[in-house]
Write a protein that holds these residues in place. Structure first.
Motif, PDB file in Angstrom:
ATOM      1  N   TYR A 278     -42.610 -10.920  17.209  1.00  0.00           N
ATOM      2  CA  TYR A 278     -43.607 -12.501  18.016  1.00  0.00           C
ATOM      3  C   TYR A 278     -44.187 -12.191  19.489  1.00  0.00           C
ATOM      4  O   TYR A 278     -45.259 -12.310  18.747  1.00  0.00           O
ATOM      5  N   THR A 279     -43.713 -10.879  20.094  1.00  0.00           N
ATOM      6  CA  THR A 279     -44.459 -10.961  21.794  1.00  0.00           C
ATOM      7  C   THR A 279     -45.139 -10.116  21.504  1.00  0.00           C
ATOM      8  O   THR A 279     -46.692 -10.209  21.389  1.00  0.00           O
ATOM      9  N   GLU A 280     -45.240  -8.909  19.958  1.00  0.00           N
ATOM     10  CA  GLU A 280     -46.126  -7.718  20.247  1.00  0.00           C
ATOM     11  C   GLU A 280     -47.397  -8.453  19.034  1.00  0.00           C
ATOM     12  O   GLU A 280     -48.343  -8.410  19.637  1.00  0.00           O
ATOM     13  N   TYR A 281     -46.998  -9.075  18.416  1.00  0.00           N
ATOM     14  CA  TYR A 281     -48.191 -10.126  17.275  1.00  0.00           C
ATOM     15  C   TYR A 281     -49.099 -10.870  18.177  1.00  0.00           C
ATOM     16  O   TYR A 281     -50.237 -10.603  18.616  1.00  0.00           O
ATOM     17  N   ALA A 282     -48.358 -11.717  19.786  1.00  0.00           N
ATOM     18  CA  ALA A 282     -48.900 -12.782  19.962  1.00  0.00           C
ATOM     19  C   ALA A 282     -50.120 -12.153  21.202  1.00  0.00           C
ATOM     20  O   ALA A 282     -51.485 -12.582  20.986  1.00  0.00           O
ATOM     21  N   ASN A 283     -49.352 -10.949  21.355  1.00  0.00           N
ATOM     22  CA  ASN A 283     -50.644 -10.223  22.297  1.00  0.00           C
ATOM     23  C   ASN A 283     -51.260  -9.237  22.176  1.00  0.00           C
ATOM     24  O   ASN A 283     -52.544  -9.133  22.248  1.00  0.00           O
ATOM     25  N   GLY A 284     -51.110  -9.369  20.553  1.00  0.00           N
ATOM     26  CA  GLY A 284     -52.479  -8.713  19.740  1.00  0.00           C
ATOM     27  C   GLY A 284     -53.805  -9.549  19.563  1.00  0.00           C
ATOM     28  O   GLY A 284     -54.642  -9.965  19.454  1.00  0.00           O
ATOM     29  N   VAL A 285     -53.569 -10.591  19.161  1.00  0.00           N
ATOM     30  CA  VAL A 285     -54.193 -11.927  18.931  1.00  0.00           C
ATOM     31  C   VAL A 285     -54.895 -11.830  19.819  1.00  0.00           C
ATOM     32  O   VAL A 285     -55.994 -12.551  20.253  1.00  0.00           O
ATOM     33  N   LYS A 286     -54.046 -12.387  21.478  1.00  0.00           N
ATOM     34  CA  LYS A 286     -54.207 -12.700  22.659  1.00  0.00           C
ATOM     35  C   LYS A 286     -55.473 -11.511  23.265  1.00  0.00           C
ATOM     36  O   LYS A 286     -56.502 -12.635  23.485  1.00  0.00           O
ATOM     37  N   ARG A 287     -55.116 -10.588  23.226  1.00  0.00           N
ATOM     38  CA  ARG A 287     -55.987  -9.493  23.379  1.00  0.00           C
ATOM     39  C   ARG A 287     -57.749  -9.797  22.080  1.00  0.00           C
ATOM     40  O   ARG A 287     -58.149  -9.496  23.117  1.00  0.00           O
ATOM     41  N   MET A 288     -57.415 -10.020  21.300  1.00  0.00           N
ATOM     42  CA  MET A 288     -58.900 -10.513  20.648  1.00  0.00           C
ATOM     43  C   MET A 288     -59.521 -11.610  20.611  1.00  0.00           C
ATOM     44  O   MET A 288     -60.468 -11.788  21.377  1.00  0.00           O
ATOM     45  N   VAL A 289     -58.285 -12.977  21.350  1.00  0.00           N
ATOM     46  CA  VAL A 289     -58.689 -14.264  21.811  1.00  0.00           C
ATOM     47  C   VAL A 289     -60.092 -13.835  23.129  1.00  0.00           C
ATOM     48  O   VAL A 289     -60.725 -14.124  23.814  1.00  0.00           O
ATOM     49  N   ARG A 290     -59.331 -13.034  23.942  1.00  0.00           N
ATOM     50  CA  ARG A 290     -59.874 -12.835  25.346  1.00  0.00           C
ATOM     51  C   ARG A 290     -61.393 -11.524  25.585  1.00  0.00           C
ATOM     52  O   ARG A 290     -61.880 -11.977  25.553  1.00  0.00           O
ATOM     53  N   LEU A 291     -61.410 -10.818  24.400  1.00  0.00           N
ATOM     54  CA  LEU A 291     -62.458 -10.088  23.571  1.00  0.00           C
ATOM     55  C   LEU A 291     -63.474 -11.125  23.347  1.00  0.00           C
ATOM     56  O   LEU A 291     -64.607 -11.183  23.863  1.00  0.00           O
TER      57      LEU A 291
ATOM     58  N   TYR B 101     -46.530 -20.573  19.572  1.00  0.00           N
ATOM     59  CA  TYR B 101     -45.906 -20.998  20.306  1.00  0.00           C
ATOM     60  C   TYR B 101     -44.248 -21.622  19.853  1.00  0.00           C
ATOM     61  O   TYR B 101     -43.319 -20.990  20.154  1.00  0.00           O
ATOM     62  N   ALA B 102     -44.628 -22.983  20.077  1.00  0.00           N
ATOM     63  CA  ALA B 102     -44.471 -23.827  20.017  1.00  0.00           C
ATOM     64  C   ALA B 102     -43.146 -23.429  18.469  1.00  0.00           C
ATOM     65  O   ALA B 102     -42.183 -23.327  18.204  1.00  0.00           O
ATOM     66  N   CYS B 103     -43.849 -22.558  17.015  1.00  0.00           N
ATOM     67  CA  CYS B 103     -42.145 -22.339  15.907  1.00  0.00           C
ATOM     68  C   CYS B 103     -41.687 -21.196  16.328  1.00  0.00           C
ATOM     69  O   CYS B 103     -40.886 -21.817  16.052  1.00  0.00           O
ATOM     70  N   ALA B 104     -42.474 -20.322  17.282  1.00  0.00           N
ATOM     71  CA  ALA B 104     -41.996 -18.886  17.320  1.00  0.00           C
ATOM     72  C   ALA B 104     -40.646 -19.573  18.126  1.00  0.00           C
ATOM     73  O   ALA B 104     -39.136 -19.014  18.421  1.00  0.00           O
ATOM     74  N   ARG B 105     -40.838 -20.371  19.402  1.00  0.00           N
ATOM     75  CA  ARG B 105     -39.289 -21.206  20.153  1.00  0.00           C
ATOM     76  C   ARG B 105     -38.689 -21.717  19.072  1.00  0.00           C
ATOM     77  O   ARG B 105     -37.152 -21.389  19.783  1.00  0.00           O
ATOM     78  N   ALA B 106     -39.144 -22.534  18.639  1.00  0.00           N
ATOM     79  CA  ALA B 106     -38.317 -22.974  17.678  1.00  0.00           C
ATOM     80  C   ALA B 106     -37.053 -22.608  16.790  1.00  0.00           C
ATOM     81  O   ALA B 106     -36.339 -22.502  17.239  1.00  0.00           O
ATOM     82  N   ASP B 107     -37.703 -21.350  16.261  1.00  0.00           N
ATOM     83  CA  ASP B 107     -36.763 -20.593  15.110  1.00  0.00           C
ATOM     84  C   ASP B 107     -35.851 -19.730  16.442  1.00  0.00           C
ATOM     85  O   ASP B 107     -35.315 -18.949  15.572  1.00  0.00           O
ATOM     86  N   LEU B 108     -36.749 -18.942  17.430  1.00  0.00           N
ATOM     87  CA  LEU B 108     -36.159 -18.025  18.526  1.00  0.00           C
ATOM     88  C   LEU B 108     -34.621 -19.197  19.288  1.00  0.00           C
ATOM     89  O   LEU B 108     -33.734 -18.474  19.427  1.00  0.00           O
ATOM     90  N   GLY B 109     -34.521 -20.950  18.949  1.00  0.00           N
ATOM     91  CA  GLY B 109     -33.490 -21.253  19.302  1.00  0.00           C
ATOM     92  C   GLY B 109     -33.976 -21.797  21.056  1.00  0.00           C
ATOM     93  O   GLY B 109     -32.874 -22.149  21.907  1.00  0.00           O
TER      94      GLY B 109
END
Length: 181
Positions: free
Chosen positions: A49-62, A153-161
């Motif tokens: 989830y972290t690696e995926y989110a960082n990749g998407v966030k990089r795209m958003v930032r660009l 992030y809400a779904c990922a946090r729920a999945d991770l407890g």
């Protein structure tokens, strides 16, 4: 009491005790193994989830930097558009690679939220590639992107407890035109 009956009762007690010990030990070890497996997969899901989110966030930032250069958003420093679009293509490749791990390890709600988020980022890119995108259209798409990020992030946090509460509401201060003072 008859010595034979005493011996049979003693043997039955030993067998019953051994069986009970076996059952309790097996159950305890099985529980420990499941807990270890769960922790191991939670760690891997967190990394995915972290690696995926960082990749998407990089795209958003660009996308944001390109939008700032094209005067669709305030603030920011201009960026070379050709280089930015090339970097955005590289970031999409990185995101796609990380996506596979999310598909493999993620729960269905998180996968759905992740897909919605990156598809919305594609919409940002499509808008930015237009000759004259409308500022209002881009700003609304950007806001939607950030909301979908929070949903992911809400779904990922729920999945991770992670039970520390919900994410704070989004503010849009950076999207407001600067006030002259």
């Amino acid at each position: 009491m008859n010595p034979v009956v005493t011996q049979i009762l003693t043997i039955a007690g030993v067998l019953l005790g051994s069986a009970a010990t076996f059952v309790v030990t097996t159950a305890t070890e099985r529980l420990r193994w499941r807990r270890t497996q769960s922790t191991r997969w939670d760690d891997k899901r967190l990394a995915a989830y972290t690696e995926y989110a960082n990749g998407v966030k990089r795209m958003v930032r660009l996308c944001r930097r390109i939008a700032e250069t094209r005067n669709l958003l305030g603030s920011g420093r201009p960026i070379d558009l050709d280089a930015a679009f090339a970097e955005l293509a590289d970031a999409e490749t990185e995101r796609a690679l990380n996506w596979e791990t999310v598909l493999l390890l993620g729960d269905p709600a998180t996968i759905t939220a992740a897909r919605a988020w990156h598809e919305q980022v594609w919409q940002l890119e499509r808008l930015l590639r237009e000759d004259r995108p409308e500022e209002g259209t881009f700003v609304e798409a950007y806001k939607n992107t950030m909301q979908l990020r929070n949903d992911f992030y809400a779904c990922a946090r729920a999945d991770l407890g992670i039970a520390s509460g919900t994410l704070p509401e989004l503010t849009w201060n950076s999207l407001q035109p600067p006030t002259d003072q």
